[in-house]
Write a protein that holds these residues in place. Structure first.
Motif, short mmCIF file in Angstrom:
data_model
loop_
_atom_site.label_atom_id
_atom_site.label_comp_id
_atom_site.label_asym_id
_atom_site.label_seq_id
_atom_site.Cartn_x
_atom_site.Cartn_y
_atom_site.Cartn_z
N VAL A 1 0.88 -1.17 0.00
CA VAL A 1 0.00 0.00 0.00
C VAL A 1 0.92 1.22 0.00
O VAL A 1 1.64 1.43 0.97
N GLY A 2 0.90 1.96 -1.08
CA GLY A 2 1.81 3.10 -1.17
C GLY A 2 1.06 4.40 -1.28
O GLY A 2 -0.17 4.45 -1.15
N LEU A 3 1.79 5.44 -1.55
CA LEU A 3 1.19 6.78 -1.54
C LEU A 3 0.27 7.03 -2.73
O LEU A 3 -0.47 8.01 -2.74
N LYS A 4 0.28 6.12 -3.74
CA LYS A 4 -0.71 6.23 -4.81
C LYS A 4 -2.05 5.61 -4.41
O LYS A 4 -3.01 5.67 -5.16
N ALA A 5 -2.08 5.01 -3.24
CA ALA A 5 -3.31 4.40 -2.72
C ALA A 5 -3.77 5.08 -1.45
O ALA A 5 -4.67 4.57 -0.76
N LEU A 6 -3.19 6.25 -1.13
CA LEU A 6 -3.43 6.90 0.16
C LEU A 6 -3.46 8.41 0.01
O LEU A 6 -2.54 8.99 -0.59
N GLY A 7 -4.47 9.06 0.55
CA GLY A 7 -4.44 10.52 0.65
C GLY A 7 -3.32 10.91 1.59
O GLY A 7 -3.29 10.47 2.74
#
Lengths: 346, 346
Positions: free
Chosen positions: A266-272
């Motif tokens: 889970v990276g920053l492209k999947a997280l606000g």
């Protein structure tokens, strides 16, 4: 809880990750509790928080028929899905094509658009939008006109054949005032501005608020509250000790372990990321990359193994939802539904 | 530059906002310059930076036939679009369904998957992935095995009938070392680790690097460089004074003005926020909301008017691209193409 025929047979262990998961019971409790406090049209749930018509339908089932939207896409998607009977775009739009699309949606639902300038009034009228609210600046330096400008805009709208349903004002600068009494006092001050504007503009609606101030409108003129985050909640809002609980996480799979750290997909492209790094219960987040979080466990839990699933708590729910195409609804480890996050984009 | 039939008649004034715009000439110069320095397979462009097969096709036209991907979706999308003859997933995957999808893509292209554990080797072999690279930890605390573990993993892969093409290692912790000589020295140290691993693993490929270190591999064993950001660039990487220039912005429309500030319709749902707030040339960004930036001009430029278009410079390009469905390619004020950002998701 919905209509997806195959989801009932799935377990969270089968989910492709990263995956948005929503705890059905917590979500239902949040929605029910808010509907008790602000029943029916006293709440105008904001769909920008989840961008999901299936979730909005649950809010409708709880009695709310009026909704708030932040983008034309949200208005048009809600109308297409047949959810809500009264959709407010609480935002200014000039784009003639999107205004025309929203005007066409008036065939099936009531659409009201916020305006704060002659340009936005004229653009709405030109596109055939039948209803507007005058957006009043109540202290947040963003959209909204002054109380002095409001009557002129209302007159202009009416002269162009557009109904002025009232006023709105978003006191976003007050949502996170830590002290509850101070927050309440400042909200009441801001709502005085809206009361003055309402007197001078006319119309039935006085719309304001958000999740951080949902219980601060007694004794004000506000007759509908625009809360969104209460349904799925947020670590940010949870600092305020509100009676709503986090119902959404991003599920990940541990894909790599090293002696001192592990990596979840889970990276920053999947997280606000605008409220900072995500958190993982009982673990320390080292840093986020595009597709990874590097983390390590606290003393109280064992070191993760490759293949373990981990729940990541985003710093900010709203933009996290808009990065995913599907939300998986869970009851314990069972996946009981899949909801398209169908209001993404503009 | 592409194949969209109608885009040629559009002007940026017609674009719905927020809209990703790419300056065709700057992009072309960045791609050409890098292809001169690292021609053909000496560069393995990373598609995670743009998630766009149309842009990858330009990189292919410049001579590069091997590409790097961060997600199975990127591999499968590149294969479906027929771009690239040699696709590396520079990331660990356990998901049997996605591995199977990538294995099916091997009918039309060569697919190689990074592995750093027995689990990832076995998962790749089980799905029918024909080629792997052993991912070596060269100092960044993320994925990658130790040099000592590498030969065992290579042996395991070969025993399962999987070809081991060599090694990769991403020295992401060195990309932003400010002093160029220090950066070069540290890269060379890290590449010694990779050299040792390569000797012990075998295979032809020694793959490493990123945009911040693109010119630091002379005298190392690295024979392909995995750069992505160079094509569209970034305010973050531009701090390093690299010979590549920003080619992408998010275009917005001013939707509201007040005496002291203005508001543009580009918010944090349209911007990668992990490197902080975006910037607006000659203007001061006050803050970002979900759908807005509040900003004010410097003394050198006039106050914006409602309806003005503004170019917003995101803090981080990669996640910004992944928030949009379309990139508009511009030549001055003319929109000369529209590219689907078609590699989003996982």
């Amino acid at each position: 809880m919905g209509s997806s025929p195959t989801a009932g047979t799935m377990n969270i262990a089968d989910l492709p990750t990263p995956a948005v998961v929503i705890d059905a019971a917590i979500l239902r409790n949040n929605i029910t509790h808010m509907a008790t406090l602000h029943p029916a049209t006293a709440l105008r749930p904001h769909v920008k928080a989840h961008k999901c018509t299936s979730l909005a339908r649950l809010q409708q089932d709880a009695g709310h028929t009026a909704f708030t939207c932040a983008t034309p896409r949200e208005v048009i998607g809600m109308a297409s899905a047949g959810v809500g009977a009264d959709l407010l775009l609480a935002n200014e739009v000039l784009d003639p094509q999107r205004l025309a699309q929203m005007a066409r949606a008036q065939d099936t639902t009531r659409v009201t658009v916020a305006v704060d300038s002659q340009d936005t009034v004229r653009a709405a009228a030109r596109a055939g939008i039948a209803n507007v609210l005058i957006d009043i600046n109540v202290g947040l330096p963003r959209c909204g006109c002054s109380v002095d400008d409001a009557p002129r805009l209302a007159d202009l709208a009416r002269s162009l054949g557009v109904e002025v349903r009232g006023v709105m004002g978003y006191e976003g600068h007050l949502m996170m005032v830590a002290d509850k009494q101070e927050r309440r006092d400042k909200v009441h001050e801001a709502m005085q501005i809206l009361a003055d504007a309402s007197l001078r503009v006319g119309g039935d609606i006085v719309s304001a608020g958000g999740t951080g101030t949902f219980d601060m409108y007694d004794g004000t003129v506000v007759n509908e509250v625009q809360t969104g985050s209460y349904a799925l909640m947020d670590t940010y809002y949870s600092q305020l000790g509100l009676p709503f609980h986090q119902a959404m996480w991003v599920l990940g799979t541990v894909i790599s372990v090293s002696p001192e750290w592990a990596v979840v997909d889970v990276g920053l492209k999947a997280l606000g990321m605008d409220h900072g790094d995500p958190s993982i219960d009982q673990h320390k987040v080292w840093f986020c990359s595009d597709e990874h979080i590097t983390f390590s466990p606290s003393d109280r839990v064992s070191f993760p193994s490759i293949g373990d699933q981990i729940r990541v708590t985003p710093g900010h729910i709203d933009p996290t939802m808009s990065m995913h195409s599907t939300a998986f609804v869970i009851d314990g480890d069972a996946v009981i539904d899949q909801w398209p996050i169908d209001l993404r984009g503009w």
